[in-house]
Design a protein around this motif. Structure first.
Motif, mmCIF file in Angstrom:
data_model
loop_
_atom_site.group_PDB
_atom_site.id
_atom_site.type_symbol
_atom_site.label_atom_id
_atom_site.label_comp_id
_atom_site.label_asym_id
_atom_site.label_seq_id
_atom_site.Cartn_x
_atom_site.Cartn_y
_atom_site.Cartn_z
ATOM 1 N N THR A 194 0.730 -1.213 -0.055
ATOM 2 C CA THR A 194 0.032 0.003 -0.066
ATOM 3 C C THR A 194 1.066 1.234 -0.079
ATOM 4 O O THR A 194 2.164 1.152 0.000
ATOM 5 N N TYR A 195 0.360 2.482 -0.053
ATOM 6 C CA TYR A 195 1.102 3.644 0.181
ATOM 7 C C TYR A 195 0.508 4.624 1.194
ATOM 8 O O TYR A 195 -0.881 4.651 1.041
ATOM 9 N N LYS A 196 0.892 4.831 2.305
ATOM 10 C CA LYS A 196 0.334 5.658 3.247
ATOM 11 C C LYS A 196 0.524 7.089 3.287
ATOM 12 O O LYS A 196 0.084 7.781 4.354
ATOM 13 N N GLY A 197 1.162 7.644 2.366
ATOM 14 C CA GLY A 197 1.678 8.793 2.234
ATOM 15 C C GLY A 197 0.216 9.733 2.170
ATOM 16 O O GLY A 197 -0.855 9.187 1.826
ATOM 17 N N SER A 198 0.210 10.755 2.747
ATOM 18 C CA SER A 198 -1.061 11.996 2.816
ATOM 19 C C SER A 198 -1.254 12.543 1.180
ATOM 20 O O SER A 198 -2.401 12.803 0.888
ATOM 21 N N ASP A 199 -0.286 12.293 0.444
ATOM 22 C CA ASP A 199 -0.480 12.538 -1.092
ATOM 23 C C ASP A 199 -0.807 11.560 -2.138
ATOM 24 O O ASP A 199 -0.531 11.288 -3.179
ATOM 25 N N TYR A 200 -1.258 10.519 -1.380
ATOM 26 C CA TYR A 200 -1.995 9.191 -2.183
ATOM 27 C C TYR A 200 -2.672 9.405 -3.532
ATOM 28 O O TYR A 200 -2.111 9.025 -4.403
ATOM 29 N N LYS A 201 -3.493 10.283 -3.286
ATOM 30 C CA LYS A 201 -4.128 10.660 -4.513
ATOM 31 C C LYS A 201 -3.605 11.444 -5.602
ATOM 32 O O LYS A 201 -3.934 11.302 -6.662
ATOM 33 N N ASP A 202 -2.401 11.963 -5.476
ATOM 34 C CA ASP A 202 -1.232 12.575 -6.580
ATOM 35 C C ASP A 202 -0.450 11.352 -7.228
ATOM 36 O O ASP A 202 -0.050 11.830 -8.050
ATOM 37 N N TYR A 203 -0.671 10.344 -6.646
ATOM 38 C CA TYR A 203 0.386 9.138 -7.348
ATOM 39 C C TYR A 203 -0.312 8.579 -7.988
ATOM 40 O O TYR A 203 -1.113 7.379 -7.666
ATOM 41 N N PHE B 124 2.140 -3.465 3.988
ATOM 42 C CA PHE B 124 3.585 -2.952 3.588
ATOM 43 C C PHE B 124 3.710 -1.515 3.031
ATOM 44 O O PHE B 124 2.946 -1.519 1.950
ATOM 45 N N ASP B 125 3.935 -0.621 3.581
ATOM 46 C CA ASP B 125 4.117 0.780 2.870
ATOM 47 C C ASP B 125 5.106 0.915 1.984
ATOM 48 O O ASP B 125 6.450 0.861 2.449
ATOM 49 N N LEU B 126 4.945 1.281 0.736
ATOM 50 C CA LEU B 126 5.905 1.025 -0.184
ATOM 51 C C LEU B 126 6.378 2.401 -0.789
ATOM 52 O O LEU B 126 5.706 3.249 -0.596
ATOM 53 N N VAL B 127 7.623 2.320 -1.429
ATOM 54 C CA VAL B 127 8.226 3.664 -1.797
ATOM 55 C C VAL B 127 7.856 3.839 -3.344
ATOM 56 O O VAL B 127 7.695 2.766 -3.936
ATOM 57 N N ARG C 99 13.597 3.640 -10.707
ATOM 58 C CA ARG C 99 14.393 3.148 -9.830
ATOM 59 C C ARG C 99 14.072 3.026 -8.502
ATOM 60 O O ARG C 99 14.494 2.410 -7.439
ATOM 61 N N ASP C 100 13.178 4.243 -8.125
ATOM 62 C CA ASP C 100 12.802 4.275 -6.865
ATOM 63 C C ASP C 100 11.156 4.349 -6.735
ATOM 64 O O ASP C 100 10.674 4.817 -5.840
ATOM 65 N N ASN C 101 10.801 3.246 -7.552
ATOM 66 C CA ASN C 101 9.382 3.277 -7.595
ATOM 67 C C ASN C 101 8.878 1.562 -7.505
ATOM 68 O O ASN C 101 9.033 0.855 -8.261
ATOM 69 N N ALA C 102 8.417 1.294 -6.292
ATOM 70 C CA ALA C 102 7.926 -0.197 -6.164
ATOM 71 C C ALA C 102 6.326 0.277 -6.455
ATOM 72 O O ALA C 102 5.321 0.338 -5.870
ATOM 73 N N LEU C 103 6.129 -0.108 -7.750
ATOM 74 C CA LEU C 103 4.773 -0.041 -8.376
ATOM 75 C C LEU C 103 3.770 -0.851 -7.422
ATOM 76 O O LEU C 103 2.710 -0.721 -7.187
ATOM 77 N N HIS C 104 4.046 -2.071 -7.208
ATOM 78 C CA HIS C 104 3.229 -3.001 -6.462
ATOM 79 C C HIS C 104 4.274 -3.699 -5.623
ATOM 80 O O HIS C 104 5.665 -3.734 -5.640
ATOM 81 N N LEU C 105 3.765 -4.439 -4.674
ATOM 82 C CA LEU C 105 4.368 -5.290 -3.582
ATOM 83 C C LEU C 105 5.568 -6.250 -4.210
ATOM 84 O O LEU C 105 6.541 -6.600 -3.952
#
Length: 304
Positions: free
Chosen positions: A149-158, A183-186, A193-199
């Protein structure tokens, strides 16, 4: 009727949906890119062409036939990318869960409706609208369900954030007897190279007690340590940043001792063989340019 059964990632596979690259459509524009890796190749003029991707998927299909796996393919939609079947749905135990995917991709679900028609309708569910969840983020490990998942407050922007906490909670409610661990993903919109699109871009189990892992794909070290403690560090193959970019963790298991892998993943494939696995090597580097690989292309329906 199809009797669905998926309890983990590695038991003997009996039936699977394999995506399709036929009539894949033209190279997307920069504005149409869903992920930073596709964007990179669109800009560089190296985006994969249909005939190369069809050949790679045919090689995958040949391996399935060799191992006597029943393969379903989506019905063809003209000029439409249908490669990544994992995004549109997934099976937990005997239940098919339709993903709430990007609206542009809704037609991909229609293309496998003939398969869904063979399943008990009570065992096919669609989450409510606020639930975002894609199959690449959902990983079964017997009594565990791992969810990226992604827990950042800017989720909707990604656009690269595909599964939200509503999705995690939905699975917890649907399967109260399972241990559901998120799991909170980068995430990155601009650097693949810094994007875990999915687990499955930064972790995947293989065999009975082993796994492939990318430590920096997790935003919290505690999430990474959860897996280290569960599997044991000596049982985990740690991949580097560029190996994550090339999708080393996105292999696919046909059985507890049979793994389908990209033929260029030399370091990983040697490690797998050293641990007693049969490695079925196929070319998949062109499809990898769309930030997806072998696990992304499959939707398992039945395992032993």
């Amino acid at each position: 009727m199809l009797q669905l059964n998926i309890k983990n990632e590695t038991s003997r596979l009996r039936a699977v949906v394999l995506g399709s690259a036929v009539h894949n459509g033209p190279t997307p524009s920069v504005d149409e890119a869903y992920d930073p890796k596709s964007l990179e190749h669109i800009k560089a003029g190296t985006y994969p062409i249909e005939k190369d991707m069809v050949a790679e998927m045919d090689a995958f299909n040949i391996v399935f036939k060799k191992h006597d796996v029943k393969v379903y393919r989506p019905e063809m939609i003209e000029n439409y990318n249908q490669i990544f079947a994992r995004d549109i749905g997934f099976v937990i135990d005997d239940t098919f869960i339709k993903s709430n995917i990007l609206p542009d991709r809704e037609r991909e679900l229609d293309a496998i409706q003939y398969i869904l028609d063979q399943i008990d309708p009570l065992k096919v569910v669609r989450p409510p609208e606020e639930v975002h969840i894609e199959g690449g983020d959902v990983m079964l490990w017997n009594d565990h369900i791992f969810i990226g998942t992604y827990k950042g407050s800017d989720y909707k922007d990604y656009i690269t954030a595909r599964t939200n906490m509503h999705g995690v909670n939905y699975i917890k409610e649907l399967f109260p007897n399972k241990i559901v661990k998120e799991f909170d993903l980068v995430k990155s919109k601009i650097e693949a190279r810094d994007n875990a699109l999915h687990l499955d871009c930064c972790f995947q189990p293989v065999g009975k007690d082993k796994g492939i892992i990318y430590k920096r794909g997790f935003r919290e070290e505690a999430d990474y340590m959860y897996l280290v403690n569960l599997f044991g560090k000596e049982n985990l193959f740690h991949i580097e940043r560029n190996e994550m970019y090339n999708m080393f963790s996105n292999v696919f298991s046909i059985d507890e001792n049979v793994v389908v892998s990209e033929k260029n993943f030399t370091r990983l494939n040697n490690w797998l063989r050293s641990k007693g696995f049969t490695v079925e090597e196929i070319p998949y580097a062109e499809i990898a340019k769309q930030e997806g690989l072998l696990r992304c292309s499959t939707l398992p329906l039945i395992r032993d």
